[in-house]
Design a protein around this motif. Structure first.
Motif, PDB file in Angstrom:
ATOM      1  N   SER A  20      40.696  35.212  53.882  1.00  0.00           N
ATOM      2  CA  SER A  20      39.580  34.410  54.358  1.00  0.00           C
ATOM      3  C   SER A  20      39.317  34.688  55.826  1.00  0.00           C
ATOM      4  CB  SER A  20      39.850  32.916  54.146  1.00  0.00           C
ATOM      5  OG  SER A  20      40.865  32.458  55.025  1.00  0.00           O
ATOM      6  N   ARG A  59      36.325  33.557  59.301  1.00  0.00           N
ATOM      7  CA  ARG A  59      35.164  32.789  59.753  1.00  0.00           C
ATOM      8  C   ARG A  59      34.005  33.767  59.923  1.00  0.00           C
ATOM      9  NH1 ARG A  59      36.404  27.593  63.309  1.00  0.00           N
ATOM     10  NH2 ARG A  59      34.833  26.900  61.844  1.00  0.00           N
ATOM     11  N   GLY A  60      33.128  33.796  58.932  1.00  0.00           N
ATOM     12  CA  GLY A  60      32.023  34.740  58.933  1.00  0.00           C
ATOM     13  C   GLY A  60      32.383  35.998  58.165  1.00  0.00           C
ATOM     14  N   GLU A  61      31.347  36.738  57.776  1.00  0.00           N
ATOM     15  CA  GLU A  61      31.537  37.948  56.987  1.00  0.00           C
ATOM     16  C   GLU A  61      32.364  38.990  57.744  1.00  0.00           C
ATOM     17  OE1 GLU A  61      31.341  40.732  53.946  1.00  0.00           O
ATOM     18  OE2 GLU A  61      30.861  38.593  53.922  1.00  0.00           O
ATOM     19  N   LEU A  92      36.022  38.020  57.767  1.00  0.00           N
ATOM     20  CA  LEU A  92      36.653  38.277  56.468  1.00  0.00           C
ATOM     21  C   LEU A  92      37.013  39.750  56.327  1.00  0.00           C
ATOM     22  CD1 LEU A  92      37.452  37.457  53.577  1.00  0.00           C
ATOM     23  CD2 LEU A  92      35.077  37.845  52.904  1.00  0.00           C
ATOM     24  N   TRP A 150      39.611  29.824  55.511  1.00  0.00           N
ATOM     25  CA  TRP A 150      38.308  29.675  56.146  1.00  0.00           C
ATOM     26  C   TRP A 150      37.174  29.758  55.131  1.00  0.00           C
ATOM     27  CZ3 TRP A 150      38.877  27.476  60.518  1.00  0.00           C
ATOM     28  CH2 TRP A 150      39.953  27.772  61.346  1.00  0.00           C
ATOM     29  N   GLU A 151      35.960  29.617  55.621  1.00  0.00           N
ATOM     30  CA  GLU A 151      34.809  29.457  54.742  1.00  0.00           C
ATOM     31  C   GLU A 151      34.492  30.704  53.923  1.00  0.00           C
ATOM     32  OE1 GLU A 151      34.778  29.125  57.997  1.00  0.00           O
ATOM     33  OE2 GLU A 151      34.395  27.018  58.513  1.00  0.00           O
ATOM     34  N   ASN A 152      34.619  31.879  54.520  1.00  0.00           N
ATOM     35  CA  ASN A 152      34.320  33.114  53.806  1.00  0.00           C
ATOM     36  C   ASN A 152      35.605  33.648  53.175  1.00  0.00           C
ATOM     37  OD1 ASN A 152      32.235  32.881  56.108  1.00  0.00           O
ATOM     38  ND2 ASN A 152      31.339  34.369  54.708  1.00  0.00           N
ATOM     39  N   ARG A 153      35.592  33.803  51.854  1.00  0.00           N
ATOM     40  CA  ARG A 153      36.833  34.117  51.146  1.00  0.00           C
ATOM     41  C   ARG A 153      36.634  35.213  50.107  1.00  0.00           C
ATOM     42  NH1 ARG A 153      38.783  27.861  49.899  1.00  0.00           N
ATOM     43  NH2 ARG A 153      38.543  27.122  52.047  1.00  0.00           N
ATOM     44  N   GLN A 190      34.647  37.760  45.394  1.00  0.00           N
ATOM     45  CA  GLN A 190      34.287  37.291  46.731  1.00  0.00           C
ATOM     46  C   GLN A 190      33.281  36.169  46.631  1.00  0.00           C
ATOM     47  OE1 GLN A 190      33.497  40.300  49.639  1.00  0.00           O
ATOM     48  NE2 GLN A 190      32.328  38.940  50.964  1.00  0.00           N
ATOM     49  N   GLY A 206      28.192  33.728  50.213  1.00  0.00           N
ATOM     50  CA  GLY A 206      27.967  32.701  51.227  1.00  0.00           C
ATOM     51  C   GLY A 206      29.300  32.221  51.749  1.00  0.00           C
ATOM     52  N   SER A 207      29.481  30.901  51.807  1.00  0.00           N
ATOM     53  CA  SER A 207      30.734  30.360  52.330  1.00  0.00           C
ATOM     54  C   SER A 207      31.151  29.140  51.535  1.00  0.00           C
ATOM     55  CB  SER A 207      30.581  29.983  53.809  1.00  0.00           C
ATOM     56  OG  SER A 207      29.579  28.997  53.968  1.00  0.00           O
TER      57      SER A 207
END
Length: 708
Positions: A485, A487-489, A492, A525-528, A558, A561-562
């Motif tokens: 994961s 924070r942001g693409e 990641l 984090w948000e992007n996983r 994947q 988004g998030s």
């Protein structure tokens, strides 16, 4: 006073004395309790971004000195003048720099770009290295919020804001806090939510060792339960070069020749080194990796020496003896000293004499004290100098090697080496571990302010066999998930590449252990992305695909988004129709938790059925009987819920239909496993009798006597 009263009185006195002796003994033991270093992180010249990279540089005899940075607005051409008398200039062109010190991702730490711009880069670097150090200890940094974790940071530069002719409008309201020394440590505590003491230390070149000493003291006396400690120096302006040039304190070629015949001055450098420390007993109880043990430490002051900034030999001797006394060791029990060793013609002989007078006396001729200085590789990193030395010695424990000190093939003629058994490390030497002798190293740092620090490091105690999580067991899973994961693409992708490089360089790592650590010791984090595979090669290929942005790819899932945190978890258990032949068979073979609960369910069902649950599942039998499929589905659902629970997924609510409702009742604790088995087995048998192969739906109430 009667004889009986006297006897009672004497008994009370004796008892009080015993209790006092016990309390004194406990207090003394607490004051000397070893402190464990459980993780470390760093940035040093030579593009060093980890302890492993620092060790590689040192072992290879690397030289990290480079030209002045071109991204700080320094007028390099005007700044240089070979004449040491020329005011406002420096006679050196090189030093040790963190050339990427301006790089920072403010969004990761919830900081606005405007506030980040106004912050001293030292505060930014400390946030990054603090996060790394905590994660390297196997701890999710977010899990420390509200804990009594302390922060002790040495820092000797506050020159970032001085570069501004006036404060820009967009920096107003941020520039003050962003450049306040106390906030160097305080911002780490604030960002991470740490509630132990936050202390910024400035004793110049001894700052990081003084910070470590204070952290150890705070841990022993209960001011905090864990601490981040270390030091940082980043030169935003070239002022120190100008000042040291007037004092003739810099080596013209910017190379530190510590204790060497050619010593002609020091070389100013930058760096940051941080450690996660806790009491040894706590580290062992918490299962944290122990990299080294701080057996003892001491600090003192030069006092009235022969000049404000001149070192004082007797004070250095005293601080060494204080540290040894605190460690309850004799000088001959220490093998090597990583010295302050700045390469100056004044300081090196004084330091060497103090070492010869302390560590060099009464030693076996076959066991001289070995002497080295990491400054010969990376220069004098000032407030981070002691931290660099500690990292070097910790890595030396693991590698069983003492690397050579550069630029000092011929020992200094200003030092009387015959005064004691001390030898300069002019070549690499083996430092093997032995059951007969514990390996120890001394580390020294002396500040220009006169504050001296010395600590004694000890190799970690023999580690016990690692406890494997119950969820992994002895058998390797057929399919292993690696959760990544960021924070942001871009975050990641960078995390995926970092993990790929890390695992590729360590073939001894088991895929299941990596999977466990990614879930249990790192922030989510948000992007996983989840990479699935049955072996190293497939998993590494999947990570490569994520790092390159080549998703979708085989074995990679994947999130588009998030992920948005919702706070609560519900498990939904379905009714008949969700089954398939062989469901759960692979999990029985790969997951001890799932297998154990299936065995428990089989035992609970046994009194009510004429078939064996495990034989039905693993034998691939057709699930064409209602009185078989419903109990089997119930058992799989209950066992899956316990497997999820074992890896930290605990539902806040459960709901189900048909046999799923019975599974939900068991998972929620409304029914015992035995009662759930009774209900699902008898209910399914009644349904089978009533339907008699006719199909359709049926609602049946069991007589109370039959349920019992």
């Amino acid at each position: 006073m009667t004889e009986e009263k006297l006897r009672d009185y004497l008994k009370r006195v004796v008892n009080d004395l015993r209790q006092t002796r016990r309390r004194l003994s406990e207090a003394e033991a607490k004051d000397h309790e070893p402190i464990a270093i459980v993780a470390m992180s760093c940035r040093f010249p030579g593009e060093v971004r980890s302890p492993e990279e620092l060790w590689r540089l040192v072992c290879e005899g690397g030289d990290a000195i480079t030209a002045f940075p071109d991204n700080r607005g320094w007028d390099v051409e005007t700044l240089y003048d070979p004449d040491p008398e020329r005011s406002g200039t420096t006679y050196v062109r090189e030093g040790g720099f963190l050339h990427d010190a301006a790089d920072f991702d403010p969004a990761f730490f919830g900081i606005s770009p405007r506030e980040a711009l106004a912050m001293d880069p030292q505060q930014r670097l400390l946030l990054e290295t603090s996060w790394e150090a905590i994660e390297r200890a196997g701890i999710d940094p977010q899990s420390l919020r509200g804990s009594r974790t302390g922060v002790f940071v040495g820092s000797n530069y506050q020159d970032y804001a001085t570069r501004l002719p006036e404060v820009p409008e967009e920096a107003e309201g941020h520039i003050g806090i962003g450049n306040t020394p106390s906030v160097v440590s305080g911002r780490v505590s604030y960002t991470f939510g740490l509630e132990g003491p936050a202390v910024t230390v400035d004793t110049a070149c001894s700052s990081s060792l003084v910070a470590l000493h204070l952290a150890c003291h705070a841990l022993r006396h209960g001011d905090c339960t864990m601490a981040l400690a270390g030091g940082i120096s980043v030169m935003s302006s070239p002022a120190s070069y100008v000042e040291f040039s007037r004092q003739r304190g810099l080596a013209p070629d910017a190379r530190v020749k510590a204790f060497g015949a050619g010593a002609d001055g020091t070389a100013l450098s930058e760096g940051v080194g941080l450690f996660v420390v806790e009491r040894l007993s706590d580290a062992q109880r918490n299962g944290h990796p122990v990299l080294a043990v701080i057996r003892g430490s001491a600090i003192n002051q030069d006092g009235a020496s022969n000049g404000l900034t001149a070192p004082n030999g007797p004070s250095q001797e005293r601080v060494i003896r204080q540290a040894l006394a605190h460690a309850r060791l004799t000088p001959d029990q220490v093998d090597v000293v990583e010295a302050h060793g700045t390469g100056t013609t004044l300081g090196d002989p004084i330091e060497a004499q103090a070492l010869l007078a302390t560590y060099g006396q009464g030693r076996d001729d076959e066991r001289p004290l070995w002497l080295g200085s990491v400054k010969s590789n990376i220069g004098h990193t000032q407030a981070a100098a002691g931290a660099a030395s500690v990292i070097k010695m910790i890595m030396a424990f693991g590698a069983s090697t003492l690397p050579r000190t550069l630029h000092a093939d011929e020992p200094s003629h200003r030092i009387d080496w015959s005064a004691g058994a001390v030898e300069l490390l002019t070549e690499e030497r083996a430092w093997p571990s032995s059951p007969e002798r514990v390996r120890r190293a001394g580390v020294s740092s002396f500040g220009i302010s006169g504050t001296n620090a010395h600590l004694v490091l000890e190799e970690p105690p023999a580690a016990e066999e690692p406890r494997r999580p119950e969820a992994l067991g002895a058998a390797a899973p057929v399919v292993v998930p690696w959760v990544v994961s960021g924070r942001g693409e871009q975050g990641l992708r960078a995390q995926a590449e970092q993990l790929r490089s890390f695992v590729e360089a360590r073939p001894e790592l088991a895929p299941a252990d990596v999977a466990y650590s990614l879930v249990m010791s790192r922030s989510a984090w948000e992007n996983r992305a989840v990479v699935l595979g049955t072996g190293r090669s497939g998993l590494l290929e999947g990570l490569g695909a994520v790092s390159r942005g080549e998703v979708p790819a085989a074995g990679v899932v994947q999130v588009v988004g998030s992920v948005r945190e919702v706070g609560r978890t519900a498990l939904v258990f379905p009714g008949q129709g969700s089954q398939w032949v062989g469901m759960g068979a692979e999990l029985i073979a790969s997951s001890p938790v799932f297998a154990e609960w299936m065995r428990r369910c089989a035992g609970a069902l046994a009194p009510f059925v004429d078939w064996d649950l495990l034989e039905v599942v693993t034998g691939g039998r057709e699930l064409d009987r209602v009185d078989v499929v419903q109990p089997v589905s119930w058992a799989v659902m209950v066992s899956l819920a316990e497997l999820w629970r074992s890896v930290g997924v605990v539902p806040d609510a459960v709901v189900g239909h048909s046999q799923g409702e019975i599974a939900a009742a068991v998972v929620a604790g409304g029914l015992s496993l035995e009662d759930g088995a009774r209900v699902v087995a008898l209910r399914s048998q009644v349904i089978a009798r009533e339907l008699a192969g006719r199909g359709g739906m049926a609602s049946i109430a069991l007589p109370e006597a039959e349920v019992r």
